[in-house]
Design a protein around this motif. Structure first.
Motif, PDB file in Angstrom:
ATOM      1  N   PRO A  91     -48.322 -27.300  41.360  1.00  0.00           N
ATOM      2  CA  PRO A  91     -49.609 -28.008  41.369  1.00  0.00           C
ATOM      3  C   PRO A  91     -49.457 -29.523  41.449  1.00  0.00           C
ATOM      4  CG  PRO A  91     -49.166 -27.094  39.186  1.00  0.00           C
ATOM      5  CD  PRO A  91     -48.136 -26.535  40.109  1.00  0.00           C
ATOM      6  N   TYR A  92     -48.316 -30.035  40.967  1.00  0.00           N
ATOM      7  CA  TYR A  92     -48.150 -31.490  40.987  1.00  0.00           C
ATOM      8  C   TYR A  92     -47.876 -32.004  42.402  1.00  0.00           C
ATOM      9  CZ  TYR A  92     -47.869 -30.918  35.941  1.00  0.00           C
ATOM     10  OH  TYR A  92     -48.134 -30.587  34.650  1.00  0.00           O
ATOM     11  N   ILE A  94     -49.764 -31.455  44.809  1.00  0.00           N
ATOM     12  CA  ILE A  94     -51.068 -31.934  45.286  1.00  0.00           C
ATOM     13  C   ILE A  94     -51.246 -33.398  44.883  1.00  0.00           C
ATOM     14  CG2 ILE A  94     -53.569 -31.655  45.018  1.00  0.00           C
ATOM     15  CD1 ILE A  94     -52.956 -28.628  44.588  1.00  0.00           C
ATOM     16  N   ILE A  95     -50.930 -33.692  43.625  1.00  0.00           N
ATOM     17  CA  ILE A  95     -51.075 -35.075  43.148  1.00  0.00           C
ATOM     18  C   ILE A  95     -50.087 -35.979  43.907  1.00  0.00           C
ATOM     19  CG2 ILE A  95     -51.007 -36.573  41.102  1.00  0.00           C
ATOM     20  CD1 ILE A  95     -53.113 -34.366  40.901  1.00  0.00           C
ATOM     21  N   PHE A  97     -48.812 -35.580  46.875  1.00  0.00           N
ATOM     22  CA  PHE A  97     -49.233 -35.758  48.262  1.00  0.00           C
ATOM     23  C   PHE A  97     -50.395 -36.752  48.358  1.00  0.00           C
ATOM     24  CE2 PHE A  97     -52.192 -34.664  51.632  1.00  0.00           C
ATOM     25  CZ  PHE A  97     -51.379 -34.809  52.736  1.00  0.00           C
TER      26      PHE A  97
ATOM     27  N   PHE B 168     -53.351 -32.020  34.710  1.00  0.00           N
ATOM     28  CA  PHE B 168     -53.011 -32.049  36.135  1.00  0.00           C
ATOM     29  C   PHE B 168     -52.866 -30.661  36.741  1.00  0.00           C
ATOM     30  CE2 PHE B 168     -51.929 -36.397  35.042  1.00  0.00           C
ATOM     31  CZ  PHE B 168     -52.465 -37.069  36.118  1.00  0.00           C
ATOM     32  N   LYS B 169     -53.006 -29.626  35.917  1.00  0.00           N
ATOM     33  CA  LYS B 169     -52.972 -28.270  36.487  1.00  0.00           C
ATOM     34  C   LYS B 169     -54.374 -27.779  36.796  1.00  0.00           C
ATOM     35  CE  LYS B 169     -48.837 -27.379  33.855  1.00  0.00           C
ATOM     36  NZ  LYS B 169     -48.414 -27.031  32.507  1.00  0.00           N
ATOM     37  N   TRP B 174     -57.460 -32.196  40.600  1.00  0.00           N
ATOM     38  CA  TRP B 174     -57.000 -32.311  42.001  1.00  0.00           C
ATOM     39  C   TRP B 174     -58.135 -32.837  42.874  1.00  0.00           C
ATOM     40  CZ3 TRP B 174     -55.071 -26.556  42.385  1.00  0.00           C
ATOM     41  CH2 TRP B 174     -54.052 -26.345  41.450  1.00  0.00           C
ATOM     42  N   PHE B 177     -58.512 -36.597  42.624  1.00  0.00           N
ATOM     43  CA  PHE B 177     -57.494 -37.292  43.419  1.00  0.00           C
ATOM     44  C   PHE B 177     -57.782 -37.165  44.912  1.00  0.00           C
ATOM     45  CE2 PHE B 177     -55.328 -37.703  39.520  1.00  0.00           C
ATOM     46  CZ  PHE B 177     -54.349 -38.661  39.681  1.00  0.00           C
ATOM     47  N   VAL B 252     -58.177 -28.502  48.857  1.00  0.00           N
ATOM     48  CA  VAL B 252     -58.287 -28.728  47.412  1.00  0.00           C
ATOM     49  C   VAL B 252     -59.681 -28.321  46.922  1.00  0.00           C
ATOM     50  CG1 VAL B 252     -58.372 -30.558  45.664  1.00  0.00           C
ATOM     51  CG2 VAL B 252     -56.476 -30.477  47.272  1.00  0.00           C
TER      52      VAL B 252
END
Lengths: 166, 488
Positions: A91-92, A94-95, A97, B168-169, B174, B177, B252
């Motif tokens: 999942p990180y 995504i952050i 990117f 952040f999960k 998401w 961001f 996303v």
């Protein structure tokens, strides 16, 4: 900064004048055109833009920061959910990117500004408002003793207007 | 080039005489010189009575939306039609709708730029502006959906005295961001492309105050070869960043659903399905905007029928992709063998929500098939009507994704209905007012067609005749050569 400005109404005459000026080994040449033209690019033959370096560095910094902030925050509050790793790279990504794109894009713009010397807050010697509409300008920096030679060359190549500026 | 040595056969000649503006070789025969480009595009900046009427109408709708939101803040989210188990409603539907609208702008300005598709040149500015304002509108809806909207900034990771950081999960983080990155990058892309055009306006402007403002906004742009060189490279890289970004953003957004367990949501098809739907809906909105604009501003010789024809083909293609995704959804529901999933789809298409599904499939799958006809692709009235149907259909697509899943979960005691209230409708109308207000303000301050890029395809003044471009046989085309079908 001293030099001579040649004002051209036709693109091909401007191209020929630049070729001739380059052969004459005068000072640096600046070409003004209302739109980018491949004919001008070919004759100017400038080195590749350095903007790409800013893009690369910005993108790498961004992706590093994106992963780092997510991993650091997870380790700061290490709450195990469902037996999964505290810091999960999937999942990180995504952050990582999104921050890579954000910082990379902003660095690209910064690179364009730095290399183009923007913003300009003062009057630019040799610029004429007609160059944003339809005419072409060739500005050549030269010493006063070479100025007359430059003027003759530009007139001989069909410049509609030639003037000295400083 | 090897192709230039071959003799041109009859089929090549046939190709030569058909409009081919999917290539970079696009010409605007009714646009003769740079001065005409400056004059005609700058003329669109003068306000007219119709523009003022449009602006006041948009502001009126916006005020209705603001009033409804204030009432909701005062009374609580209960006034918004939420009723357990359906706790996502019009706001989330409209959030996804507006994010989707934004996607066509980036497709046209960035992806088609990388593919050197010529028809983007005269429509991309409108599409880019549409993207920025659509994402600005979309960004409001998650905030509207919050019980305490003034706490929205808690989603942003910053050092704070609470020692609390976002998770952040979570797909919602998401989203923050993705949407903020998309808004920043698309705004930057729009502004960078505008700089040379603002310089044109600065140099034409007589009013000293406006001239000063344009001077500041153009950052002292001088059209020098150094500036153009770095500008071109930066523009290319921004396009290259925007291309994967646009694909990631709606992926996303789709994770908001796909990470959940309700039937109909928990599926891996969602990212490509959402991205295709977003581009489809965005092209629909581009038609809704550009067709009246080209008529009001008399820009039919810039945004020609060939441009609309090519964009309509893209619309048809994305409609087919979306239609294929719908059919895959049905197939997977059947093939999975899961009774809950099958029952949910049956309820969605033939049961409680049949009417919403019927609107969706008619608008998004059936009506766009008309674009197989070249005659209809080149009929601006039909394209405009169809674009309205696409906008409606794509809003209902998100309705059908959100509501039927939440109202028909695993156990019968969870089954329910959903009815939006006047607050939902008022805020929906307000969002259109907000979007239209920004767009109308934009088109009177900045050129709706990119002046510098149009000049690239217009013949410059030349002393001697030159050739420009190459045809399918590798032969050079003269500047004066007209692409057939440019005139209405």
């Amino acid at each position: 900064m001293r030099g001579v400005l040649g004002h051209f109404r036709e693109l091909d005459l401007a191209v020929e004048a630049i070729e001739e000026l380059k052969r004459g080994s005068f000072g640096p040449i600046t070409v003004y055109s209302p739109t980018p033209r491949h004919e001008l690019e070919h004759v100017i033959a400038a080195p590749p833009s350095a903007v790409r370096k800013f893009t690369l560095v910005g993108g790498l910094l961004g992706v590093t920061f994106g992963y780092w902030i997510a991993i650091w925050v997870s380790d700061y509050w290490p709450l195990v959910v469902g037996g999964k790793p505290v810091a999960s790279w999937v999942p990180y990504t995504i952050i990582g990117f999104e921050v890579m794109v954000l910082v990379g894009a902003l660095s690209t713009v910064a690179g364009m500004f730095v290399n183009s010397r923007l913003p300009k807050v003062t009057h630019t010697v040799g610029y004429d408002a007609r160059f944003s509409h339809g005419d072409f300008g060739v500005w050549v920096e030269c010493d006063p003793e070479d100025a007359a030679k430059c003027e003759d060359l530009l007139r001989g190549k069909g410049a509609s207007e030639v003037r000295r500026e400083r | 080039m090897a192709a230039s040595a071959k003799p041109v056969d009859a089929r090549d000649i046939e190709v030569l005489h058909r409009p081919n503006i999917a290539s970079a070789d696009v010409q605007l025969p009714a646009v003769r010189d740079y001065e005409q480009v400056d004059r005609e595009i700058s003329a669109t900046l003068s306000p007219t009575a119709a523009w003022y009427i449009g602006l006041f109408t948009a502001v009126g709708f916006l005020l209705i939306g603001i009033a409804a939101w204030m009432y909701q803040i005062y009374s609580g989210l209960g006034v918004a039609g939420y009723n357990p188990p359906v706790m996502w409603g019009v706001y989330i539907i409209t959030f996804v709708f507006w994010v989707g609208i934004g996607h066509a702008g980036t497709l046209i300005s960035a992806i088609l730029y990388l593919f050197r598709a010529g028809f983007r040149t005269t429509i991309y500015r409108c599409a880019e502006a549409m993207t920025v304002f659509a994402v600005m509108t979309a960004g409001l809806f998650p905030i509207l959906h919050l019980g305490r909207p003034w706490k929205f900034f808690w989603l942003i990771p910053y050092p704070n005295w609470r020692y609390i950081w976002p998770n952040f999960k979570s797909p919602l983080v998401w989203d923050v961001f993705a949407i903020l990155t998309y808004l920043t990058v698309s705004t930057t892309f729009l502004y960078i492309g505008l700089i040379p055009d603002i310089a044109v306006l600065r140099d034409r402007e007589r009013n000293p105050i406006r001239r000063r403002i344009y001077g500041v906004l153009s950052l002292g742009w001088r059209n020098s070869d150094r500036e153009w060189r770095h500008f071109a490279r930066a523009y290319l890289f921004l396009a290259a960043f925007s291309t994967p970004l646009v694909l990631s953003v709606h992926s996303v957004v789709s994770f908001d659903f796909a990470m959940g367990l309700p039937p109909g949501w928990h599926t891996t098809i969602f990212p490509p399905y959402f991205v295709a739907g977003a581009i489809f809906s965005g092209i629909g909105m581009v038609f809704t905007i550009i067709i009246p604009l080209r008529k009001w501003f008399r820009l039919q010789h810039y945004v020609t029928l060939n441009h609309l024809d090519a964009a309509a083909k893209l619309c048809l293609f994305t409609s087919l992709v979306v239609g294929c995704a719908y059919m895959v959804e049905w197939f997977i529901a059947w093939y999975s063998g899961l009774q809950v999933e099958q029952d949910y789809f049956w309820n969605r298409i033939f049961g409680q929500w049949w009417w919403a599904s019927a609107i969706l499939y008619t608008c998004n799958m059936v009506l766009p098939l008309s674009l197989f006809s070249q005659k209809l692709r080149r009929n601006t009235t039909w394209l405009f009507i169809l674009s309205i149907f696409i906008n409606i259909g794509m809003w209902f697509e998100r309705f059908v994704i959100v509501i039927p899943s939440l109202s028909h979960e695993f156990e019968p005691w969870q089954w329910s209905g959903y009815r939006p209230t006047w607050v939902d409708y008022a805020i929906l109308a307000g969002s259109f007012g907000w979007f239209s207000m920004w767009f109308l303000l934009f088109i009177k301050q900045f050129p709706v067609i990119a002046i510098a890029e149009v000049k690239e395809i217009v013949k410059p003044r030349l002393k001697k005749p030159h050739d420009h471009g190459i045809d399918v046989a590798g032969q050079h085309l003269a500047f004066e050569r007209e692409t057939p079908g440019e005139h209405e």
